[in-house]
Design a protein around this motif. Structure first.
Motif, PDB file in Angstrom:
ATOM      1  N   VAL A   1       0.825  -1.207   0.000  1.00 57.58           N
ATOM      2  CA  VAL A   1       0.000   0.000   0.000  1.00 57.58           C
ATOM      3  C   VAL A   1       0.859   1.256   0.000  1.00 57.58           C
TER       4      VAL A   1
ATOM      5  N   GLN B   1       1.592   2.845  -7.901  1.00 54.70           N
ATOM      6  CA  GLN B   1       0.370   2.122  -8.251  1.00 54.70           C
ATOM      7  C   GLN B   1       0.620   1.216  -9.447  1.00 54.70           C
TER       8      GLN B   1
ATOM      9  N   ARG C   1      -1.446  -0.438  -3.625  1.00 51.97           N
ATOM     10  CA  ARG C   1      -2.831   0.024  -3.517  1.00 51.97           C
ATOM     11  C   ARG C   1      -2.829   1.403  -2.865  1.00 51.97           C
TER      12      ARG C   1
END
Length: 170
Positions: free
Chosen positions: A35, A145, A150
């Protein structure tokens, strides 16, 4: 007779009324993930609250999934950038210690937008060694990304007034 008792017990447990929400936990609750947190905060004072979200993210993985299964990076390109500058270490001492701890203990990478840093008058030597300067924060967000990270937007709110008004009453 034993069959009837077993049937009654199963029926009683199955028809029992639940007392609250069900906590969803399974092997797929928190899968392996990378992330990137998008930090474009209102100011350096918001960093502590944003770090609480990171702490909660790590806590969820440590309690419900192997911690090695989450990789977190942060891209900072907003008014929070001065917290990463050495000259402000005394002003934001506890926050800087938390940033260093997240980096050292969990391998969290902190990318700081060089364009925004220069807008504050900072240059490369003005930042702590755990900071990675990136030419443009928004471009780094897009690149990460593309690498499979994410996007998690960092939206920092002051929960206190809402909690006081609508939270559980004691």
């Amino acid at each position: 007779m034993k069959v009837l008792i077993v049937f009654l017990l199963v029926f009683l447990f199955a028809s029992g009324e639940e007392k609250g929400a069900k906590l969803e936990i399974s092997e797929s609750t928190y899968p392996s993930v990378k992330v990137v947190y998008d930090w474009n905060l209102q100011g350096p004072e918001a960093v502590d609250k944003a770090l609480n979200y990171i702490r909660n993210h790590l806590k969820a993985y440590s309690e419900y999934a192997p911690l090695e299964e989450v990789e977190i990076v942060i891209v900072s390109h907003g008014a929070e950038i001065p917290v990463f500058a050495k000259q402000n270490e005394k002003v934001f001492q506890k926050t800087v210690e938390r940033l260093k701890n997240f980096h050292d203990s969990y391998g969290i990478k902190f990318y700081v937008c060089y364009n925004a840093a220069r807008a504050f008058g900072f240059d490369k030597e003005d930042f702590f060694p755990f900071v990675i300067l990136t030419p443009a924060g928004v471009a780094k967000l897009a690149a990460l990304q593309e690498e499979g990270y994410r996007l998690v937007p960092a939206i920092v709110h002051n929960f206190k007034p809402v909690k006081e008004k609508y939270g559980k009453k004691k």
